[in-house]
Design a protein around this motif. Structure first.
Motif, PDB file in Angstrom:
ATOM      1  N   MET A 186     -14.923 -54.146  54.234  1.00 48.00           N
ATOM      2  CA  MET A 186     -14.029 -55.497  53.726  1.00 48.00           C
ATOM      3  C   MET A 186     -13.740 -56.119  52.205  1.00 48.00           C
ATOM      4  O   MET A 186     -12.461 -56.398  51.978  1.00 48.00           O
ATOM      5  N   ARG A 187     -14.853 -56.335  51.911  1.00 44.86           N
ATOM      6  CA  ARG A 187     -14.635 -56.990  50.601  1.00 44.86           C
ATOM      7  C   ARG A 187     -14.075 -56.405  49.498  1.00 44.86           C
ATOM      8  O   ARG A 187     -12.980 -56.686  49.228  1.00 44.86           O
ATOM      9  N   ASN A 188     -14.860 -54.944  49.483  1.00 46.35           N
ATOM     10  CA  ASN A 188     -13.463 -54.067  48.523  1.00 46.35           C
ATOM     11  C   ASN A 188     -12.286 -53.569  48.838  1.00 46.35           C
ATOM     12  O   ASN A 188     -11.518 -53.850  46.983  1.00 46.35           O
ATOM     13  N   LEU A 189     -11.604 -54.266  49.525  1.00 38.68           N
ATOM     14  CA  LEU A 189     -10.602 -53.596  50.109  1.00 38.68           C
ATOM     15  C   LEU A 189      -9.358 -54.832  49.680  1.00 38.68           C
ATOM     16  O   LEU A 189      -8.058 -54.687  48.943  1.00 38.68           O
ATOM     17  N   LEU A 190     -10.394 -56.408  49.442  1.00 38.73           N
ATOM     18  CA  LEU A 190      -9.701 -57.560  49.469  1.00 38.73           C
ATOM     19  C   LEU A 190      -9.685 -57.425  47.599  1.00 38.73           C
ATOM     20  O   LEU A 190      -8.498 -58.146  47.079  1.00 38.73           O
ATOM     21  N   HIS A 191     -10.638 -56.521  47.299  1.00 36.12           N
ATOM     22  CA  HIS A 191     -11.229 -57.202  45.671  1.00 36.12           C
ATOM     23  C   HIS A 191      -9.391 -56.339  45.427  1.00 36.12           C
ATOM     24  O   HIS A 191      -8.882 -56.407  44.184  1.00 36.12           O
ATOM     25  N   ARG A 192      -9.385 -54.918  45.318  1.00 32.61           N
ATOM     26  CA  ARG A 192      -8.547 -53.911  45.773  1.00 32.61           C
ATOM     27  C   ARG A 192      -6.913 -54.871  45.394  1.00 32.61           C
ATOM     28  O   ARG A 192      -5.785 -54.611  44.106  1.00 32.61           O
ATOM     29  N   VAL A 193      -7.294 -55.025  46.608  1.00 35.02           N
ATOM     30  CA  VAL A 193      -5.494 -55.041  46.506  1.00 35.02           C
ATOM     31  C   VAL A 193      -5.609 -56.884  45.427  1.00 35.02           C
ATOM     32  O   VAL A 193      -4.281 -56.856  45.561  1.00 35.02           O
ATOM     33  N   PHE A 194      -6.456 -58.194  45.545  1.00 33.50           N
ATOM     34  CA  PHE A 194      -6.100 -58.741  44.107  1.00 33.50           C
ATOM     35  C   PHE A 194      -6.158 -58.515  43.136  1.00 33.50           C
ATOM     36  O   PHE A 194      -5.250 -58.834  42.265  1.00 33.50           O
ATOM     37  N   SER A 195      -6.616 -57.008  42.349  1.00 30.45           N
ATOM     38  CA  SER A 195      -6.151 -56.633  41.157  1.00 30.45           C
ATOM     39  C   SER A 195      -4.767 -55.499  41.064  1.00 30.45           C
ATOM     40  O   SER A 195      -4.217 -55.844  40.038  1.00 30.45           O
ATOM     41  N   ILE A 196      -5.233 -55.597  42.558  1.00 30.69           N
ATOM     42  CA  ILE A 196      -3.234 -54.937  42.165  1.00 30.69           C
ATOM     43  C   ILE A 196      -2.007 -55.838  41.885  1.00 30.69           C
ATOM     44  O   ILE A 196      -1.299 -55.624  41.638  1.00 30.69           O
ATOM     45  N   THR A 197      -2.778 -56.790  43.145  1.00 31.43           N
ATOM     46  CA  THR A 197      -1.203 -58.025  42.691  1.00 31.43           C
ATOM     47  C   THR A 197      -1.578 -58.206  41.753  1.00 31.43           C
ATOM     48  O   THR A 197      -0.226 -59.313  40.423  1.00 31.43           O
ATOM     49  N   MET A 198      -2.588 -59.155  40.948  1.00 27.25           N
ATOM     50  CA  MET A 198      -2.455 -59.512  40.062  1.00 27.25           C
ATOM     51  C   MET A 198      -1.552 -58.464  38.533  1.00 27.25           C
ATOM     52  O   MET A 198      -1.128 -59.238  37.602  1.00 27.25           O
ATOM     53  N   ALA A 199      -1.645 -57.706  38.935  1.00 21.03           N
ATOM     54  CA  ALA A 199      -1.780 -56.113  38.101  1.00 21.03           C
ATOM     55  C   ALA A 199      -0.159 -56.357  37.802  1.00 21.03           C
ATOM     56  O   ALA A 199       0.139 -56.301  37.038  1.00 21.03           O
ATOM     57  N   LEU A 200       0.728 -56.788  39.476  1.00 23.78           N
ATOM     58  CA  LEU A 200       1.825 -56.825  38.950  1.00 23.78           C
ATOM     59  C   LEU A 200       2.491 -57.922  38.853  1.00 23.78           C
ATOM     60  O   LEU A 200       3.974 -57.990  38.180  1.00 23.78           O
ATOM     61  N   LEU A 201       1.756 -58.964  38.922  1.00 24.03           N
ATOM     62  CA  LEU A 201       2.036 -60.147  38.945  1.00 24.03           C
ATOM     63  C   LEU A 201       2.457 -60.062  37.110  1.00 24.03           C
ATOM     64  O   LEU A 201       3.531 -61.017  36.046  1.00 24.03           O
ATOM     65  N   LEU A 202       0.842 -60.231  36.353  1.00 25.53           N
ATOM     66  CA  LEU A 202       0.605 -59.674  35.000  1.00 25.53           C
ATOM     67  C   LEU A 202       2.596 -58.679  34.301  1.00 25.53           C
ATOM     68  O   LEU A 202       2.682 -59.251  33.593  1.00 25.53           O
ATOM     69  N   LEU A 203       2.284 -57.616  34.951  1.00 24.04           N
ATOM     70  CA  LEU A 203       3.754 -57.112  34.465  1.00 24.04           C
ATOM     71  C   LEU A 203       5.110 -57.184  35.054  1.00 24.04           C
ATOM     72  O   LEU A 203       5.848 -57.135  33.492  1.00 24.04           O
ATOM     73  N   LEU A 204       5.152 -57.739  36.114  1.00 25.04           N
ATOM     74  CA  LEU A 204       6.802 -59.497  36.291  1.00 25.04           C
ATOM     75  C   LEU A 204       6.951 -59.734  34.953  1.00 25.04           C
ATOM     76  O   LEU A 204       7.609 -59.922  34.999  1.00 25.04           O
ATOM     77  N   SER A 205       6.002 -60.403  34.986  1.00 22.05           N
ATOM     78  CA  SER A 205       5.982 -62.170  33.788  1.00 22.05           C
ATOM     79  C   SER A 205       6.468 -61.309  32.073  1.00 22.05           C
ATOM     80  O   SER A 205       6.741 -62.831  31.405  1.00 22.05           O
ATOM     81  N   THR A 206       5.411 -59.701  32.023  1.00 24.31           N
ATOM     82  CA  THR A 206       6.157 -60.127  30.344  1.00 24.31           C
ATOM     83  C   THR A 206       6.925 -58.835  30.085  1.00 24.31           C
ATOM     84  O   THR A 206       7.713 -59.159  28.633  1.00 24.31           O
ATOM     85  N   VAL A 207       8.574 -58.513  31.300  1.00 22.97           N
ATOM     86  CA  VAL A 207       9.310 -57.553  31.153  1.00 22.97           C
ATOM     87  C   VAL A 207      10.185 -58.721  31.381  1.00 22.97           C
ATOM     88  O   VAL A 207      10.605 -60.214  32.170  1.00 22.97           O
ATOM     89  N   SER A 208      11.378 -58.282  30.340  1.00 18.76           N
ATOM     90  CA  SER A 208      12.773 -58.819  30.640  1.00 18.76           C
ATOM     91  C   SER A 208      13.738 -58.937  31.364  1.00 18.76           C
ATOM     92  O   SER A 208      13.359 -57.231  31.433  1.00 18.76           O
TER      93      SER A 208
END
Length: 138
Positions: A1-23
Protein backbone atom coordinates in the motif's frame (compact mmCIF):
# COMPACT_ATOMS: atom_id res chain seq x y z
CA UNK A 1 0.00 0.00 0.00
CA UNK A 2 2.84 2.36 0.83
CA UNK A 3 4.54 1.71 -2.52
CA UNK A 4 1.30 2.40 -4.36
CA UNK A 5 0.81 5.72 -2.55
CA UNK A 6 4.43 6.63 -3.26
CA UNK A 7 3.99 5.94 -6.98
CA UNK A 8 0.73 7.91 -7.19
CA UNK A 9 2.30 10.86 -5.38
CA UNK A 10 5.37 10.76 -7.66
CA UNK A 11 3.28 10.67 -10.83
CA UNK A 12 1.08 13.51 -9.55
CA UNK A 13 4.10 15.67 -8.77
CA UNK A 14 5.61 14.97 -12.22
CA UNK A 15 2.36 15.96 -13.93
CA UNK A 16 2.13 19.16 -11.87
CA UNK A 17 5.68 20.04 -12.87
CA UNK A 18 4.89 19.39 -16.53
CA UNK A 19 1.67 21.42 -16.45
CA UNK A 20 3.34 24.37 -14.71
CA UNK A 21 6.19 24.61 -17.23
CA UNK A 22 4.12 24.39 -20.43
CA UNK A 23 2.75 27.57 -21.97
CA UNK A 24 -0.99 27.37 -22.65
CA UNK A 25 -2.59 29.20 -25.60
CA UNK A 26 -6.35 29.27 -25.99
CA UNK A 27 -7.99 30.82 -29.05
CA UNK A 28 -11.70 31.51 -29.55
CA UNK A 29 -13.53 32.41 -32.73
CA UNK A 30 -16.63 34.53 -32.12
CA UNK A 31 -19.27 35.04 -34.76
CA UNK A 32 -21.99 37.58 -33.96
CA UNK A 33 -21.17 37.33 -30.26
CA UNK A 34 -21.41 33.54 -30.14
CA UNK A 35 -18.45 31.24 -29.57
CA UNK A 36 -18.08 29.12 -32.68
CA UNK A 37 -14.75 27.38 -32.00
CA UNK A 38 -12.29 27.03 -29.14
CA UNK A 39 -8.80 25.67 -29.75
CA UNK A 40 -6.00 24.79 -27.38
CA UNK A 41 -2.41 25.25 -28.68
CA UNK A 42 -3.65 25.79 -32.30
CA UNK A 43 -5.59 28.40 -34.28
CA UNK A 44 -9.37 28.36 -33.98
CA UNK A 45 -11.17 27.57 -37.21
CA UNK A 46 -13.32 30.31 -38.66
CA UNK A 47 -17.03 29.84 -39.28
CA UNK A 48 -16.88 30.48 -43.03
CA UNK A 49 -18.80 33.74 -42.76
CA UNK A 50 -15.97 35.77 -44.33
CA UNK A 51 -15.94 33.57 -47.41
CA UNK A 52 -19.70 33.88 -47.76
CA UNK A 53 -19.63 37.66 -47.35
CA UNK A 54 -16.84 38.04 -49.90
CA UNK A 55 -19.18 36.55 -52.52
CA UNK A 56 -21.74 39.32 -51.85
CA UNK A 57 -19.32 42.01 -52.85
CA UNK A 58 -18.58 45.48 -51.49
CA UNK A 59 -21.97 45.88 -49.75
CA UNK A 60 -20.98 43.43 -47.06
CA UNK A 61 -17.68 45.16 -46.25
CA UNK A 62 -19.12 46.81 -43.14
CA UNK A 63 -20.77 43.60 -41.94
CA UNK A 64 -17.54 41.71 -42.52
CA UNK A 65 -15.66 43.96 -40.07
CA UNK A 66 -18.12 43.57 -37.21
CA UNK A 67 -19.34 40.01 -37.83
CA UNK A 68 -16.47 37.80 -36.68
CA UNK A 69 -13.86 38.26 -34.02
CA UNK A 70 -10.90 36.20 -32.83
CA UNK A 71 -9.71 36.22 -29.22
CA UNK A 72 -6.58 34.57 -27.90
CA UNK A 73 -4.86 34.49 -24.55
CA UNK A 74 -1.64 32.85 -23.52
CA UNK A 75 -0.68 31.58 -20.10
CA UNK A 76 3.11 31.64 -19.89
CA UNK A 77 4.78 28.65 -18.29
CA UNK A 78 7.44 28.78 -15.66
CA UNK A 79 10.96 29.01 -17.05
CA UNK A 80 13.00 29.22 -13.87
CA UNK A 81 13.19 25.78 -12.26
CA UNK A 82 16.31 26.28 -10.19
CA UNK A 83 16.36 24.89 -6.69
CA UNK A 84 16.46 27.72 -4.15
CA UNK A 85 18.06 27.35 -0.77
CA UNK A 86 15.74 27.71 2.16
CA UNK A 87 15.48 31.10 3.86
CA UNK A 88 15.47 29.42 7.29
CA UNK A 89 18.53 29.74 9.46
CA UNK A 90 20.19 26.76 11.10
CA UNK A 91 18.25 26.88 14.39
CA UNK A 92 14.91 26.96 12.57
CA UNK A 93 15.95 24.05 10.35
CA UNK A 94 17.06 22.11 13.42
CA UNK A 95 13.73 22.76 15.13
CA UNK A 96 11.74 21.67 12.07
CA UNK A 97 13.81 18.51 11.70
CA UNK A 98 13.50 17.52 15.36
CA UNK A 99 9.78 18.34 15.46
CA UNK A 100 9.11 16.29 12.32
CA UNK A 101 11.03 13.25 13.51
CA UNK A 102 9.37 13.40 16.94
CA UNK A 103 5.91 13.77 15.40
CA UNK A 104 6.42 10.94 12.92
CA UNK A 105 7.82 8.80 15.74
CA UNK A 106 4.39 8.88 17.37
CA UNK A 107 2.94 6.81 14.54
CA UNK A 108 5.60 4.09 14.54
CA UNK A 109 4.49 0.87 16.18
CA UNK A 110 6.78 0.06 19.05
CA UNK A 111 7.90 -3.55 19.13
CA UNK A 112 7.07 -5.17 22.42
CA UNK A 113 9.92 -6.95 24.11
CA UNK A 114 9.46 -10.66 24.23
CA UNK A 115 9.29 -12.06 27.74
CA UNK A 116 11.13 -15.35 27.62
CA UNK A 117 10.15 -16.81 30.98
CA UNK A 118 6.39 -16.81 30.26
CA UNK A 119 6.63 -20.20 28.60
CA UNK A 120 8.40 -21.93 31.48
CA UNK A 121 6.47 -23.26 34.50
CA UNK A 122 7.57 -22.24 37.98
CA UNK A 123 9.76 -24.70 39.88
CA UNK A 124 8.01 -27.51 41.72
CA UNK A 125 8.32 -27.02 45.45
CA UNK A 126 8.87 -30.09 47.54
CA UNK A 127 8.11 -28.34 50.80
CA UNK A 128 6.06 -25.25 51.52
CA UNK A 129 8.75 -22.83 52.68
CA UNK A 130 6.35 -20.30 54.23
CA UNK A 131 4.92 -22.84 56.65
CA UNK A 132 8.26 -24.48 57.24
CA UNK A 133 9.84 -21.17 58.33
CA UNK A 134 6.57 -19.87 59.78
CA UNK A 135 6.67 -16.66 57.76
CA UNK A 136 3.20 -15.22 57.20
CA UNK A 137 2.04 -11.99 55.67
CA UNK A 138 -0.17 -9.97 57.99
Amino acid sequence: MRNLLHRVFSITMALLLLLSTVSWTVEKHLCMGRVMDVALFTHAEDCGMKAGLSLLGDDAAEVKKTCCDDEAFTLQGQDDLSNHKSDLDYSQQLFLYSFTTAYLGLFVDSAEKEILHNFYPPPILIKDLNILNQVFLI
